[in-house]
Design a protein around this motif. Structure first.
Motif, PDB file in Angstrom:
ATOM      1  N   MET A   1       0.956  -1.346  -0.128  1.00  0.00           N
ATOM      2  CA  MET A   1       0.029   0.477   0.408  1.00  0.00           C
ATOM      3  C   MET A   1       1.065   0.567  -0.103  1.00  0.00           C
ATOM      4  N   ASN A   2       0.716   2.470  -0.858  1.00  0.00           N
ATOM      5  CA  ASN A   2       1.376   3.641  -0.927  1.00  0.00           C
ATOM      6  C   ASN A   2       0.853   4.595   0.334  1.00  0.00           C
ATOM      7  N   ASN A   3       2.090   5.582   0.718  1.00  0.00           N
ATOM      8  CA  ASN A   3       1.749   6.381   2.043  1.00  0.00           C
ATOM      9  C   ASN A   3       0.928   7.443   1.825  1.00  0.00           C
ATOM     10  N   ALA A   4      -0.219   8.091   2.180  1.00  0.00           N
ATOM     11  CA  ALA A   4      -0.442   8.912   1.845  1.00  0.00           C
ATOM     12  C   ALA A   4       0.925  10.582   1.585  1.00  0.00           C
ATOM     13  N   VAL A   5       0.708  10.674   0.617  1.00  0.00           N
ATOM     14  CA  VAL A   5       0.958  12.269   0.430  1.00  0.00           C
ATOM     15  C   VAL A   5       0.585  13.530   0.327  1.00  0.00           C
ATOM     16  N   THR A   6       1.171  14.394   1.053  1.00  0.00           N
ATOM     17  CA  THR A   6       0.328  15.186   1.100  1.00  0.00           C
ATOM     18  C   THR A   6       2.153  16.562   0.046  1.00  0.00           C
ATOM     19  N   ILE A   7       0.422  17.845  -0.303  1.00  0.00           N
ATOM     20  CA  ILE A   7       2.051  18.665  -1.485  1.00  0.00           C
ATOM     21  C   ILE A   7       1.417  19.789  -1.317  1.00  0.00           C
ATOM     22  N   VAL A   8       2.607  20.389  -0.439  1.00  0.00           N
ATOM     23  CA  VAL A   8       2.901  21.783  -0.078  1.00  0.00           C
ATOM     24  C   VAL A   8       3.653  22.929  -1.146  1.00  0.00           C
ATOM     25  N   ARG A   9       3.291  23.907  -1.022  1.00  0.00           N
ATOM     26  CA  ARG A   9       3.813  24.665  -1.412  1.00  0.00           C
ATOM     27  C   ARG A   9       5.739  25.884  -0.693  1.00  0.00           C
ATOM     28  N   VAL A  10       6.127  25.418  -1.588  1.00  0.00           N
ATOM     29  CA  VAL A  10       7.388  25.720  -1.119  1.00  0.00           C
ATOM     30  C   VAL A  10       7.248  27.160  -0.948  1.00  0.00           C
ATOM     31  N   SER A  11       8.084  27.179   0.153  1.00  0.00           N
ATOM     32  CA  SER A  11       8.174  28.878   0.226  1.00  0.00           C
ATOM     33  C   SER A  11       9.890  29.583   0.403  1.00  0.00           C
ATOM     34  N   LEU A  12      10.072  31.150   0.774  1.00  0.00           N
ATOM     35  CA  LEU A  12      10.846  31.434   0.559  1.00  0.00           C
ATOM     36  C   LEU A  12      12.118  30.679   1.426  1.00  0.00           C
ATOM     37  N   ASN A  13      12.135  30.345   2.873  1.00  0.00           N
ATOM     38  CA  ASN A  13      12.389  29.777   3.397  1.00  0.00           C
ATOM     39  C   ASN A  13      12.777  28.328   3.717  1.00  0.00           C
ATOM     40  N   ASP A  14      12.059  28.228   2.801  1.00  0.00           N
ATOM     41  CA  ASP A  14      12.432  26.472   2.350  1.00  0.00           C
ATOM     42  C   ASP A  14      13.988  26.797   1.328  1.00  0.00           C
ATOM     43  N   ALA A  15      14.836  27.708   1.043  1.00  0.00           N
ATOM     44  CA  ALA A  15      15.591  27.893  -0.304  1.00  0.00           C
ATOM     45  C   ALA A  15      16.502  26.847  -0.108  1.00  0.00           C
ATOM     46  N   ASN A  16      16.724  26.546   0.797  1.00  0.00           N
ATOM     47  CA  ASN A  16      18.148  25.680   1.025  1.00  0.00           C
ATOM     48  C   ASN A  16      18.184  23.789   1.053  1.00  0.00           C
ATOM     49  N   THR A  17      16.653  24.437   1.972  1.00  0.00           N
ATOM     50  CA  THR A  17      16.562  23.180   1.557  1.00  0.00           C
ATOM     51  C   THR A  17      16.164  22.229   0.551  1.00  0.00           C
ATOM     52  N   LEU A  18      15.354  23.125  -0.425  1.00  0.00           N
ATOM     53  CA  LEU A  18      14.846  22.654  -1.975  1.00  0.00           C
ATOM     54  C   LEU A  18      16.252  22.941  -2.784  1.00  0.00           C
ATOM     55  N   LEU A  19      17.385  23.537  -2.564  1.00  0.00           N
ATOM     56  CA  LEU A  19      18.610  23.894  -3.449  1.00  0.00           C
ATOM     57  C   LEU A  19      19.054  21.901  -3.563  1.00  0.00           C
ATOM     58  N   GLU A  20      19.808  21.932  -1.996  1.00  0.00           N
ATOM     59  CA  GLU A  20      19.420  20.426  -1.983  1.00  0.00           C
ATOM     60  C   GLU A  20      19.522  19.684  -2.626  1.00  0.00           C
ATOM     61  N   LEU A  21      17.731  19.648  -2.274  1.00  0.00           N
ATOM     62  CA  LEU A  21      16.690  18.208  -3.184  1.00  0.00           C
ATOM     63  C   LEU A  21      17.132  18.528  -4.905  1.00  0.00           C
ATOM     64  N   SER A  22      17.264  19.421  -4.612  1.00  0.00           N
ATOM     65  CA  SER A  22      17.447  19.742  -6.404  1.00  0.00           C
ATOM     66  C   SER A  22      18.471  19.019  -7.005  1.00  0.00           C
ATOM     67  N   ARG A  23      20.100  19.371  -6.163  1.00  0.00           N
ATOM     68  CA  ARG A  23      21.250  18.904  -6.578  1.00  0.00           C
ATOM     69  C   ARG A  23      20.800  17.495  -6.522  1.00  0.00           C
ATOM     70  N   LYS A  24      20.237  17.094  -5.894  1.00  0.00           N
ATOM     71  CA  LYS A  24      20.765  15.485  -5.398  1.00  0.00           C
ATOM     72  C   LYS A  24      20.361  15.314  -6.131  1.00  0.00           C
ATOM     73  N   THR A  25      18.199  15.304  -6.169  1.00  0.00           N
ATOM     74  CA  THR A  25      17.805  14.332  -7.035  1.00  0.00           C
ATOM     75  C   THR A  25      18.662  14.151  -8.989  1.00  0.00           C
ATOM     76  N   PHE A  26      18.599  15.462  -9.439  1.00  0.00           N
ATOM     77  CA  PHE A  26      19.506  15.834 -10.827  1.00  0.00           C
ATOM     78  C   PHE A  26      20.272  14.655 -10.794  1.00  0.00           C
ATOM     79  N   PHE A  27      21.820  14.452  -9.784  1.00  0.00           N
ATOM     80  CA  PHE A  27      22.306  13.991  -9.847  1.00  0.00           C
ATOM     81  C   PHE A  27      22.529  12.864  -9.938  1.00  0.00           C
ATOM     82  N   ASP A  28      21.673  12.492  -9.113  1.00  0.00           N
ATOM     83  CA  ASP A  28      21.027  10.590  -8.688  1.00  0.00           C
ATOM     84  C   ASP A  28      20.622  10.142  -9.977  1.00  0.00           C
ATOM     85  N   ALA A  29      19.747  11.261 -10.735  1.00  0.00           N
ATOM     86  CA  ALA A  29      18.943  11.060 -12.007  1.00  0.00           C
ATOM     87  C   ALA A  29      20.192  10.977 -13.456  1.00  0.00           C
ATOM     88  N   PHE A  30      20.643  11.737 -13.254  1.00  0.00           N
ATOM     89  CA  PHE A  30      21.540  11.800 -14.508  1.00  0.00           C
ATOM     90  C   PHE A  30      23.485  11.203 -14.411  1.00  0.00           C
TER      91      PHE A  30
END
Ligand SMILES: CC(C)(COP(=O)(O)OP(=O)(O)OC[C@H]1O[C@@H](n2cnc3c(N)ncnc32)[C@H](O)[C@@H]1OP(=O)(O)O)[C@@H](O)C(=O)NCCC(=O)NCCS
Length: 173
Positions: A1-30
């Motif tokens: 069974m899949n877990n429940a997914v919540t989707i939230v808007r990313v705010s300016l305060n999350d810029a560093n978290t978003l940056l880390e996630l973006s780099r990680k997923t980009f390198f993992d993928a390609f």
């Protein structure tokens, strides 16, 4: 069974978290299918804190995190009007990025992120959604086809010094 997914808007305060996630997923993928120096050359200009801060305050862009049990599992970036990287059609929405962390792939998280994009475009009375995807990213192309996207063109994409071809796909609403 899949877990429940919540989707939230990313705010300016999350810029560093978003940056880390973006780099990680980009390198993992390609990284396994591209030259590391070209990957780093692209990432060093595309993934910087000032760029992300600028994009997060742009009213014509929106980032969303997908959360599973409060853990970030992926994200999507949507562009409208002049924030679109091409076309800049006010009747269109661009999905510039959609990434799910490896451990969370295949659990319908990407599907829910793309459904959010579709619902948002419908709510805004837009006519179509479009995106660019690397011609060799067969998994993502299959995923987009399963959501009703069809190829309408292609364009060159520079990954560092490597000239690649992105397929352009659109879904009419
Ligand atoms: C492409 C991506 C966003 C899809 O997200 P996901 O959460 O793994 O996909 P979902 O679990 O929501 O699956 C949706 C559909 O995609 C297809 N799919 C997903 N994973 C697949 C896999 N491992 N093999 C084959 N098809 C797959 C299926 O058709 C699935 O539909 P289903 O309901 O019939 O199973 C994700 O794999 C990813 O982040 N990939 C790496 C980054 C990337 O390539 N991003 C796109 C850049 S343009």
């Amino acid at each position: 069974m899949n877990n429940a997914v919540t989707i939230v808007r990313v705010s300016l305060n999350d810029a560093n978290t978003l940056l880390e996630l973006s780099r990680k997923t980009f390198f993992d993928a390609f990284l396994s299918t591209n030259n590391p120096a070209d990957m780093e050359a692209y990432a060093s200009t595309a993934f910087t804190l000032p760029k992300f801060q600028f994009e997060l305050i742009n009213p014509n862009s929106a980032f969303y995190f997908a959360l599973v049990d409060n853990e970030i599992a992926g994200y999507i970036k949507l562009n409208y009007v002049d924030a679109q990287t091409e076309l800049q059609d006010p009747d269109a929405l661009e999905i510039e990025r959609i990434y799910v962390l490896n451990d969370f792939q295949g659990q319908q998280i990407g599907k829910q992120l793309i459904n959010l994009a579709i619902q948002t475009a419908v709510d805004k009375n837009l006519k179509y959604i479009w995106l660019g995807v690397w011609e060799h990213n067969t998994k993502a192309i299959k995923f987009y086809r399963s959501k009703g996207f069809e190829q309408f063109g292609s364009h060159p994409f520079m990954l560092g010094s490597d000239k690649q071809t992105d397929i352009l796909m659109k879904k009419e609403l």
